[in-house]
Design a protein around this motif. Structure first.
Motif, PDB file in Angstrom:
ATOM      1  N   THR A  73       0.805  -1.221   0.000  1.00 17.71           N
ATOM      2  CA  THR A  73       0.000   0.000   0.000  1.00 17.71           C
ATOM      3  C   THR A  73       0.839   1.272   0.000  1.00 17.71           C
ATOM      4  OG1 THR A  73      -0.108   0.067   2.412  1.00 17.71           O
ATOM      5  CG2 THR A  73      -1.838  -1.164   1.276  1.00 17.71           C
ATOM      6  N   GLY A  74       2.154   1.140   0.169  1.00 17.51           N
ATOM      7  CA  GLY A  74       3.004   2.318   0.301  1.00 17.51           C
ATOM      8  C   GLY A  74       3.079   2.825   1.726  1.00 17.51           C
ATOM      9  N   GLU A  75       2.347   2.189   2.645  1.00 14.09           N
ATOM     10  CA  GLU A  75       2.358   2.540   4.062  1.00 14.09           C
ATOM     11  C   GLU A  75       2.995   1.401   4.851  1.00 14.09           C
ATOM     12  OE1 GLU A  75      -1.926   4.863   4.171  1.00 14.09           O
ATOM     13  OE2 GLU A  75      -1.883   2.708   4.555  1.00 14.09           O
ATOM     14  N   ASP A  76       3.163   1.608   6.152  1.00 15.07           N
ATOM     15  CA  ASP A  76       3.558   0.492   7.009  1.00 15.07           C
ATOM     16  C   ASP A  76       2.445  -0.554   6.991  1.00 15.07           C
ATOM     17  OD1 ASP A  76       5.881   1.777   7.674  1.00 15.07           O
ATOM     18  OD2 ASP A  76       5.161   2.518   9.602  1.00 15.07           O
ATOM     19  N   VAL A  77       2.822  -1.806   6.749  1.00 16.97           N
ATOM     20  CA  VAL A  77       1.840  -2.894   6.649  1.00 16.97           C
ATOM     21  C   VAL A  77       2.267  -4.030   7.572  1.00 16.97           C
ATOM     22  CG1 VAL A  77       0.873  -4.682   5.133  1.00 16.97           C
ATOM     23  CG2 VAL A  77       1.131  -2.344   4.293  1.00 16.97           C
ATOM     24  N   ALA A  78       1.297  -4.628   8.253  1.00 17.12           N
ATOM     25  CA  ALA A  78       1.541  -5.836   9.052  1.00 17.12           C
ATOM     26  C   ALA A  78       0.540  -6.895   8.629  1.00 17.12           C
ATOM     27  CB  ALA A  78       1.390  -5.538  10.539  1.00 17.12           C
ATOM     28  N   GLU A  79       0.959  -8.148   8.694  1.00 20.60           N
ATOM     29  CA  GLU A  79       0.073  -9.257   8.391  1.00 20.60           C
ATOM     30  C   GLU A  79       0.102 -10.265   9.519  1.00 20.60           C
ATOM     31  OE1 GLU A  79       0.865 -11.079   4.646  1.00 20.60           O
ATOM     32  OE2 GLU A  79       0.164  -9.349   3.474  1.00 20.60           O
ATOM     33  N   LEU A  80      -1.074 -10.771   9.873  1.00 19.44           N
ATOM     34  CA  LEU A  80      -1.223 -11.805  10.891  1.00 19.44           C
ATOM     35  C   LEU A  80      -1.761 -13.050  10.195  1.00 19.44           C
ATOM     36  CD1 LEU A  80      -3.093  -9.625  13.559  1.00 19.44           C
ATOM     37  CD2 LEU A  80      -0.618  -9.840  13.219  1.00 19.44           C
ATOM     38  N   HIS A  81      -0.973 -14.118  10.169  1.00 20.00           N
ATOM     39  CA  HIS A  81      -1.395 -15.377   9.547  1.00 20.00           C
ATOM     40  C   HIS A  81      -1.885 -16.301  10.668  1.00 20.00           C
ATOM     41  CE1 HIS A  81       0.664 -14.812   5.467  1.00 20.00           C
ATOM     42  NE2 HIS A  81       0.753 -13.665   6.124  1.00 20.00           N
ATOM     43  N   LEU A  82      -3.202 -16.375  10.779  1.00 20.93           N
ATOM     44  CA  LEU A  82      -3.841 -17.048  11.912  1.00 20.93           C
ATOM     45  C   LEU A  82      -4.310 -18.442  11.542  1.00 20.93           C
ATOM     46  CD1 LEU A  82      -6.321 -14.103  12.609  1.00 20.93           C
ATOM     47  CD2 LEU A  82      -4.054 -14.350  13.622  1.00 20.93           C
TER      48      LEU A  82
END
Length: 426
Positions: A73-82
Motif C-alpha cells: 500500500t506504500g504505508e507500514d503494513v503488518a500481516e497476521l497469519h492465523l
C-alpha cells in the motif's frame, strides 16, 4: 475515509479455513503489531508469535511487517497469519477494533491506498478487480497481464513518444516567427507521428477486454421446435433452458454464461422465428431478432437459405438422432446422444480465437479504448495541421489522455466505482 487512519481487515476467504490472513495498513500498524505480539519482527521475515489481548492469548500466529513505502500500500503494513477458525478470526478482529487509531477497512481501500501512494497505476487496479472476478483461464491471463502493468507500460510508451514529438515542435516554435510549418520541423516528424498513430489504431482494432469478461455472444436461433433449447443445455452442461416438444415453448431470451475449453461464452437461446398471432410470442421473436443483431456467433438451426447472416453463422443440423441431416449444414449434432457436440465445440473455439484477445496481447477495456481513440484523433489533427501552436496543443491533449489511462489525471469521477468493486481486505 481518511488516509491517516490505520485500517485492518480479513484479507483471505471467510472462515473456517486452514489459514486466515488479517492485514493492517497505516501509521499505527507497527504499534498494533507490538501491542498484540509483544515485539516487532525483522521486516519481511515471518516469525511465530503468540497474539494477546490483555492477559488472554488469542492465537499462535505467523506475523510479518513491511515498512513503507516499500509495501503493497506504500504505508507500514503488518500481516497476521492465523489459524482460520471463526472464533480465532473474530477475536483478533475484535481486539484490533478496540485499539486507538484503528478501524475496519472499507471495500477496496487497501488497493485505493496503493494507487494513491503510487504503488500501482489505475490500469493495474482495474486488472486486480478483474482478476478477483475471473472465471475462465483466458479471463485470468488477461487480468493478470493488466494487473502486472501491461496496459500502463503501453500507455507509458505512447506518452514518451508523444513527448518526443512535442519536443521537436517546441524547438521549431522557438525558431519560428510565422508559426507555420515549413522546413523548421525535422523531415521525419510526420512519419514518426503517423507511425505512432498506426500503432494506436492497431491496438484499437484488436478485440476488447469486455469480450473476455462478458463472453463471446453466441445466439442459438432458427424456426420453432428445431432443438435450440436442448442444444443450449448440452453446450452449457446444465438445464439452463426449458425444453419441450411443443412449438413456441421458448418465449423469451435465455442467457447461460459458460466456459468452453477455458474460453468464456454467453450462450443465448431465443424464441423460434416465425409469424404468430400470439402477442407474447411476437414479443419473443422481436427479442430474438435483436439478439441476432448483437451476436458474435450465430448457431443457425434452420435452412441455409433463411440464415440471417452467413458470415457470422455456423449452420447446425440439430436433432441428428431423430431427424434427417441437412447436407448443407456445417455440423450435425444430437443433444440427446452427444454426437457431434465435440466437433461443434471445436468450431466455436476456432471462431472465438478470432474474436478474443490473443495470448500475450494487451487487451484494452472501454475506458482505455476511449482514451486511445482520443489520442489517435489528436495525432491525426496534429499531422494535418499547418500551425505550430495547434500541433503543440493537440500533442499536449494527447499526453493528458495517456495519463487518463494510468490514472495520473482526469479520473476522479470513476475512482469510487472502481474500488467499490473490490472486496473488503483488498
Amino acid at each position: 475515509m481518511s488516509a491517516r487512519d490505520t485500517i485492518f481487515a480479513l484479507s483471505s476467504g471467510s472462515p473456517p479455513a486452514a489459514v486466515a490472513i488479517v492485514r493492517i495498513s497505516g501509521p499505527e500498524a507497527d504499534a498494533a503489531l507490538q501491542q498484540m505480539a509483544g515485539r516487532l519482527p525483522e521486516p519481511r521475515r515471518a516469525t511465530l508469535a503468540p497474539l494477546r489481548c490483555g492477559a488472554e492469548t488469542l492465537d499462535n500466529a505467523l506475523i510479518l511487517r513491511f515498512p513503507g513505502p516499500a509495501s503493497a500500500t506504500g504505508e507500514d503494513v503488518a500481516e497476521l497469519h492465523l489459524h482460520g477458525g471463526r472464533a480465532v478470526v473474530a477475536s483478533v478482529l475484535d481486539a484490533l477494533g478496540r485499539m486507538d487509531g484503528l478501524r475496519q477497512a472499507e471495500a477496496g481501500e487497501f488497493t485505493r491506498r496503493a494507487f494513491e501512494n503510487g504503488r500501482i497505476d489505475l490500469a493495474e487496479a482495474e486488472g486486480l478487480a478483474d482478476l478477483l472476478t475471473a472465471e475462465t483461464q483466458s479471463q485470468r491471463r488477461a487480468a493478470l497481464a493488466m494487473a502486472g502493468g501491461a496496459v500502463g507500460r503501453l500507455a507509458g510508451a505512447w506518452r514518451e513518444r508523444l513527448l518526443g514529438l512535442a519536443a521537436q515542435v517546441e524547438a521549431a516554435l522557438d525558431f519560428s516567427d510565422e508559426g507555420e510549418v515549413g522546413e523548421s520541423l525535422p523531415p521525419g516528424w510526420r512519419d514518426q507521428a503517423e507511425a505512432l498513430a498506426a500503432e494506436i489504431e492497431a491496438a484499437l482494432a484488436r478485440p476488447s477486454a469486455e469480450r473476455l469478461k462478458e463472453g463471446v455472444r453466441t445466439v442459438i436461433a432458427g424456426p420453432p421446435n428445431t432443438g435450440k433449447s436442448s442444444l443450449l443445455n448440452a453446450l452449457a452442461g446444465r438445464e439452463a433452458a426449458i425444453t419441450s416438444a411443443i412449438e413456441g415453448t421458448t418465449r423469451d431470451v435465455v442467457e447461460a454464461p459458460t466456459a468452453i475449453a477455458g474460453t468464456p461464452f454467453l450462450l443465448i437461446d431465443t424464441a423460434g422465428l416465425r409469424e404468430s398471432a400470439d402477442e407474447i410470442e411476437r414479443m419473443g421473436v422481436g427479442r430474438a431478432r435483436d439478439s441476432l443483431d448483437r451476436a458474435d456467433i450465430i448457431l443457425w438451426l434452420g435452412a441455409q437459405s433463411d440464415c440471417p447472416d452467413p458470415d457470422r453463422s455456423i449452420l447446425v443440423s440439430a436433432r441428428a438422432d431423430i431427424a434427417p441431416i441437412d447436407p448443407l449444414a456445417d455440423v450435425a449434432v444430437s443433444a440427446v446422444t452427444g454426437d457431434g457436440i465435440d466437433r461443434l465445440v471445436a468450431m466455436l473455439g476456432q471462431r472465438a480465437r478470432g474474436l478474443l484477445p490473443a495470448e500475450g496481447e494487451v487487451a484494452l477495456n472501454a475506458r482505455h479504448r476511449q482514451a486511445a481513440a482520443s489520442i489517435l484523433e489528436d495525432l491525426r489533427r496534429a499531422v494535418r495541421s499547418a500551425d505550430f501552436l495547434a500541433i503543440a496543443e493537440s500533442l499536449r491533449h494527447a499526453r493528458l489522455e495517456t495519463d487518463r489511462i494510468t490514472g495520473r489525471a482526469g479520473v476522479e469521477d470513476m475512482l469510487d466505482s472502481l474500488f467499490d468493486r473490490l472486496c473488503i481486505g483488498k
